[in-house]
Design an enzyme around this catalytic site. Structure first.
Site, mmCIF file in Angstrom:
data_model
loop_
_atom_site.group_PDB
_atom_site.id
_atom_site.type_symbol
_atom_site.label_atom_id
_atom_site.label_comp_id
_atom_site.label_asym_id
_atom_site.label_seq_id
_atom_site.Cartn_x
_atom_site.Cartn_y
_atom_site.Cartn_z
ATOM 1 N N HIS A 8 18.630 -18.081 -44.952
ATOM 2 C CA HIS A 8 18.054 -18.684 -43.750
ATOM 3 C C HIS A 8 17.247 -17.710 -42.887
ATOM 4 C CE1 HIS A 8 17.807 -21.835 -40.715
ATOM 5 N NE2 HIS A 8 17.979 -20.881 -39.832
ATOM 6 N N ARG A 64 19.037 -32.285 -52.914
ATOM 7 C CA ARG A 64 18.358 -32.439 -51.618
ATOM 8 C C ARG A 64 17.250 -31.407 -51.397
ATOM 9 N NH1 ARG A 64 22.734 -30.221 -47.246
ATOM 10 N NH2 ARG A 64 24.044 -31.826 -48.130
ATOM 11 N N THR A 116 26.537 -24.528 -47.070
ATOM 12 C CA THR A 116 27.890 -24.317 -47.587
ATOM 13 C C THR A 116 28.791 -23.893 -46.428
ATOM 14 O OG1 THR A 116 26.738 -23.411 -49.506
ATOM 15 C CG2 THR A 116 29.130 -23.224 -49.478
ATOM 16 N N HIS A 144 26.044 -15.154 -46.321
ATOM 17 C CA HIS A 144 26.076 -16.315 -45.425
ATOM 18 C C HIS A 144 25.952 -15.883 -43.971
ATOM 19 C CE1 HIS A 144 26.558 -20.430 -44.182
ATOM 20 N NE2 HIS A 144 26.461 -20.757 -45.447
ATOM 21 N N GLU A 180 23.596 -20.963 -57.696
ATOM 22 C CA GLU A 180 24.759 -21.456 -56.942
ATOM 23 C C GLU A 180 24.964 -22.908 -57.317
ATOM 24 O OE1 GLU A 180 24.495 -21.276 -52.712
ATOM 25 O OE2 GLU A 180 24.001 -19.159 -52.757
ATOM 26 N N ASN A 236 17.652 -16.189 -51.095
ATOM 27 C CA ASN A 236 17.857 -17.612 -51.370
ATOM 28 C C ASN A 236 16.628 -18.404 -50.887
ATOM 29 O OD1 ASN A 236 18.557 -20.364 -50.845
ATOM 30 N ND2 ASN A 236 20.705 -19.816 -51.116
ATOM 31 N N ASP A 278 16.162 -21.755 -51.147
ATOM 32 C CA ASP A 278 16.426 -23.194 -50.964
ATOM 33 C C ASP A 278 15.617 -23.812 -49.826
ATOM 34 O OD1 ASP A 278 18.367 -22.862 -52.885
ATOM 35 O OD2 ASP A 278 20.063 -23.194 -51.551
ATOM 36 N N HIS A 279 15.509 -23.047 -48.717
ATOM 37 C CA HIS A 279 14.857 -23.631 -47.535
ATOM 38 C C HIS A 279 13.374 -23.895 -47.742
ATOM 39 C CE1 HIS A 279 18.451 -23.470 -45.291
ATOM 40 N NE2 HIS A 279 18.508 -22.161 -45.218
ATOM 41 N N HIS A 289 20.432 -22.945 -54.980
ATOM 42 C CA HIS A 289 21.609 -23.809 -55.054
ATOM 43 C C HIS A 289 21.126 -25.177 -55.529
ATOM 44 C CE1 HIS A 289 25.338 -25.554 -52.724
ATOM 45 N NE2 HIS A 289 25.262 -25.992 -53.961
ATOM 46 N N ARG A 349 21.976 -28.563 -55.857
ATOM 47 C CA ARG A 349 23.037 -29.438 -55.344
ATOM 48 C C ARG A 349 23.078 -30.725 -56.145
ATOM 49 N NH1 ARG A 349 24.499 -27.562 -49.768
ATOM 50 N NH2 ARG A 349 25.883 -29.340 -49.799
ATOM 51 N N ARG A 403 8.344 -33.927 -47.416
ATOM 52 C CA ARG A 403 7.224 -34.815 -47.767
ATOM 53 C C ARG A 403 7.258 -35.259 -49.230
ATOM 54 N NH1 ARG A 403 2.780 -34.678 -44.002
ATOM 55 N NH2 ARG A 403 3.869 -34.817 -42.028
ATOM 56 N N GLU A 460 31.868 -13.451 -54.050
ATOM 57 C CA GLU A 460 30.941 -13.272 -52.933
ATOM 58 C C GLU A 460 31.722 -13.615 -51.674
ATOM 59 O OE1 GLU A 460 27.121 -15.346 -53.076
ATOM 60 O OE2 GLU A 460 27.001 -15.228 -50.891
HETATM 61 N N1 PXP Z 1 25.691 -17.306 -50.263
HETATM 62 C C1 PXP Z 1 26.062 -18.581 -50.521
HETATM 63 C C2 PXP Z 1 27.121 -18.806 -51.537
HETATM 64 C C3 PXP Z 1 25.439 -19.662 -49.868
HETATM 65 O O1 PXP Z 1 25.821 -20.920 -50.147
HETATM 66 C C4 PXP Z 1 24.412 -19.392 -48.946
HETATM 67 C C5 PXP Z 1 23.732 -20.536 -48.269
HETATM 68 O O2 PXP Z 1 22.988 -21.248 -49.159
HETATM 69 C C6 PXP Z 1 24.051 -18.058 -48.723
HETATM 70 C C7 PXP Z 1 24.738 -17.031 -49.367
HETATM 71 C C8 PXP Z 1 22.964 -17.688 -47.786
HETATM 72 O O3 PXP Z 1 23.328 -18.033 -46.488
HETATM 73 P P1 PXP Z 1 22.238 -17.983 -45.345
HETATM 74 O O4 PXP Z 1 21.220 -19.017 -45.685
HETATM 75 O O5 PXP Z 1 23.008 -18.278 -44.109
HETATM 76 O O6 PXP Z 1 21.647 -16.588 -45.380
#
Ligand code: PXP
Length: 241
Positions: A212, A48, A100, A189, A69, A6, A8-9, A42, A44, A17, A150
């Site tokens: 993460h 964001r 989430t 997660h 997602e 993932n 996203d971060h 994801h 959103r 910025r 999941e």
């Molecule tokens: N699966 C889903 C459905 C999520 O929403 C997330 C967080 O965005 C993750 C997995 C990954 O979680 P983490 O960032 O804690 O590894």
């Protein structure tokens, strides 16, 4: 076992910025070089982190599974049907949450979820539901015609000692039940380099979705290496089953 990364971060840092870097699309290509079998974003409702442009570019360049997602809203369903990712994972979404927080409440949102699943599957896209490891929610997931679930591993990831063992057991029972009723099963997660192995040892899990911990390590050692190290851990733990 598939590993979906993932990104996203990466977009969260960029949005700090409101500029152009770091680019989640570039991060995705490096994650793939490191061995990622899939890329997750994801999108959103409040945009964001991931932006519509990211999703469009990822769709164009990602050669592995692209997992979108999203909340089960009309807007998001429309985007999914138009973009055609390889997989859609429906997740609950609250504006103020940091990430989430829990699994999808399939019971109270059954009609909405069922309709979203129908529209997305009609477009030829498999649908996964992000759910807590509860038997009744697994049953409901089957009833709304999801292809996959999941399993939320957050409680396991945050627990310690005996509590962690019982959460692992709960996940393991949930995985077994879901497979028995014909669902494919993923998990994710809160998984990191220290707690992933025990989840890998649960038989039958198709893939792990991790964000993460990999992005945090990538900040220090680089994305390619961070993914490679996670992939090696998963391979090693799979070999021990
Ligand atoms: N699966 C889903 C459905 C999520 O929403 C997330 C967080 O965005 C993750 C997995 C990954 O979680 P983490 O960032 O804690 O590894």
């Amino acid at each position: 076992m598939l590993i979906g990364v993932n990104v996203d971060h990466i977009a969260t840092i960029r949005q700090a910025r409101l500029g152009i870097d770091p680019d989640p699309v570039m991060a995705a290509t490096l994650a793939i070089l490191g061995g990622a079998d899939g890329i997750t974003v994801h999108l959103r409702e409040d945009r964001r982190h991931i932006q519509d442009r990211d999703l469009a570019l990822l769709k164009a360049v990602v050669p592995v599974e692209l997992n979108l997602e999203m909340a089960a809203t009309k807007e998001m369903t429309g985007i999914a049907v138009r973009t055609k990712p390889d997989l859609v994972t429906l997740v609950p979404e609250k504006r103020k949450e940091l990430t989430t927080e829990g699994g999808l409440d399939v019971r109270s949102q059954k009609t909405v979820v069922k309709e979203a699943v129908r529209r997305i599957r009609n477009a030829g896209i498999p649908v996964s539901l992000f759910i807590n490891p509860d038997i009744d929610v697994i049953e409901l997931s089957k009833q709304v015609n999801a292809d996959m679930v999941e399993i939320h591993t957050g409680l396991y990831a945050n627990a310690r000692g005996k509590k962690q063992e019982s959460e692992l057991k709960r996940i393991s029972i949930a995985v077994k039940h879901a497979i028995n009723i014909g669902l494919h099963v993923n998990a994710g997660h809160g998984l990191n380099y220290f707690n992933v192995s025990k989840v890998v040892s649960i038989p039958g899990i198709r893939g792990l979705y991790i964000g993460h911990s990999i992005v945090s390590r990538a900040v220090l050692v680089g994305m390619e290496r961070a993914v490679r190290e996670m992939k090696d851990l998963i391979k090693e733990a799979s070999g021990r089953i």
